[in-house]
Design a protein around this motif. Structure first.
Motif, short mmCIF file in Angstrom:
data_model
loop_
_atom_site.label_atom_id
_atom_site.label_comp_id
_atom_site.label_asym_id
_atom_site.label_seq_id
_atom_site.Cartn_x
_atom_site.Cartn_y
_atom_site.Cartn_z
N LYS A 264 0.88 -1.16 0.00
CA LYS A 264 0.00 0.00 0.00
C LYS A 264 0.92 1.22 0.00
N GLY B 147 1.23 5.67 0.52
CA GLY B 147 0.60 6.90 0.99
C GLY B 147 1.56 8.06 1.02
N LEU C 120 -1.87 5.30 -5.63
CA LEU C 120 -1.81 5.65 -4.21
C LEU C 120 -3.07 5.21 -3.47
N ASN C 121 -2.87 4.81 -2.22
CA ASN C 121 -4.00 4.44 -1.37
C ASN C 121 -4.41 5.56 -0.43
N LEU C 122 -3.48 6.47 -0.13
CA LEU C 122 -3.75 7.52 0.85
C LEU C 122 -2.99 8.78 0.48
N ARG D 160 -8.94 3.44 -0.72
CA ARG D 160 -8.24 4.69 -1.05
C ARG D 160 -8.90 5.83 -0.29
N ALA E 155 -2.41 7.98 9.26
CA ALA E 155 -1.99 7.32 8.02
C ALA E 155 -1.45 5.91 8.30
N LEU F 244 -3.10 2.61 6.75
CA LEU F 244 -2.31 1.76 5.86
C LEU F 244 -1.92 0.43 6.51
N LEU G 20 5.08 4.81 3.23
CA LEU G 20 4.50 6.12 3.54
C LEU G 20 5.59 7.17 3.45
#
Length: 192
Positions: A2, A4, A41-43, A78, A106, A110, A119
């Motif tokens: 993942k 972010g 991107l997830n975050l 997301r 975050a 995640l 991240l």
């Protein structure tokens, strides 16, 4: 993994944008923002919300979180949180512990499930203090970044296999520390 991004800059700023956009002009914020829905991107957490088409982000699967607290409870794969529509205020203007709180939210978001994550957390305002030769900006922004790093290290201590990497992309202002007084907790900064 993942992935972010967290920044106290606008999400179209050079560092966060380098992770999702491919555009030759760093000031073309609307064009840069248009790449985010197509990214993997997830975050994303940061400023500059007015540059993004929220409908396209939603269509691309982003849940728009209007509150940083509780972001980890979002169920979708997301999520985007715009902490401001434009630029974010600095510490001296009362931003508060944004970076450390954003890291906590975050990493919690995640860290759900078994997938590892990457991240990137940026403390962009330190650079602004160097450009303006402002010791107070540099010091207050570094202290804010230090709190975020402390949270990252606490996270790593309880999640074996976590790597925390702290780096700088460049320095501005030619800042040096010619002297200081540890007993009075004072430091002098000079710019060259």
């Amino acid at each position: 993994f993942k992935t972010g991004l967290v920044t106290n800059d606008e999400l179209t700023g050079a560092t966060p944008a380098a992770f999702y956009a491919h555009h030759p002009e760093r000031d073309a914020v609307l064009e840069i923002a248009s790449y985010l829905p197509k990214s993997a991107l997830n975050l994303v957490i940061g400023g500059g919300g007015r540059s993004f088409n929220k409908e396209k982000l939603s269509q691309a699967g982003f849940t728009l979180a209007f509150d940083l607290q509780g972001l980890a409870e979002v169920k979708g794969s997301r999520v985007a949180h715009f902490a401001s529509e434009g630029g974010m205020p600095g510490m001296e203007a009362g931003r508060g512990n944004f970076l450390s709180q954003a890291f906590l939210q975050a990493s919690s978001y995640l860290g759900k499930g078994k997938s590892p994550f990457f991240l990137m957390l940026e403390a962009a305002k330190i650079d602004s203090g160097g450009h303006s030769n402002s010791p107070s900006t540099i010091v207050t922004e570094l202290l804010d970044f230090d709190r975020a790093i402390a949270e990252a290290i606490r996270y790593a201590d309880t999640h074996p296999g976590t790597l925390v990497l702290v780096t700088a992309d460049h320095e501005t202002g030619g800042v040096s520390i010619p002297q200081g007084d540890l007993e009075r907790r004072e430091v002098e900064l000079a710019f060259h």
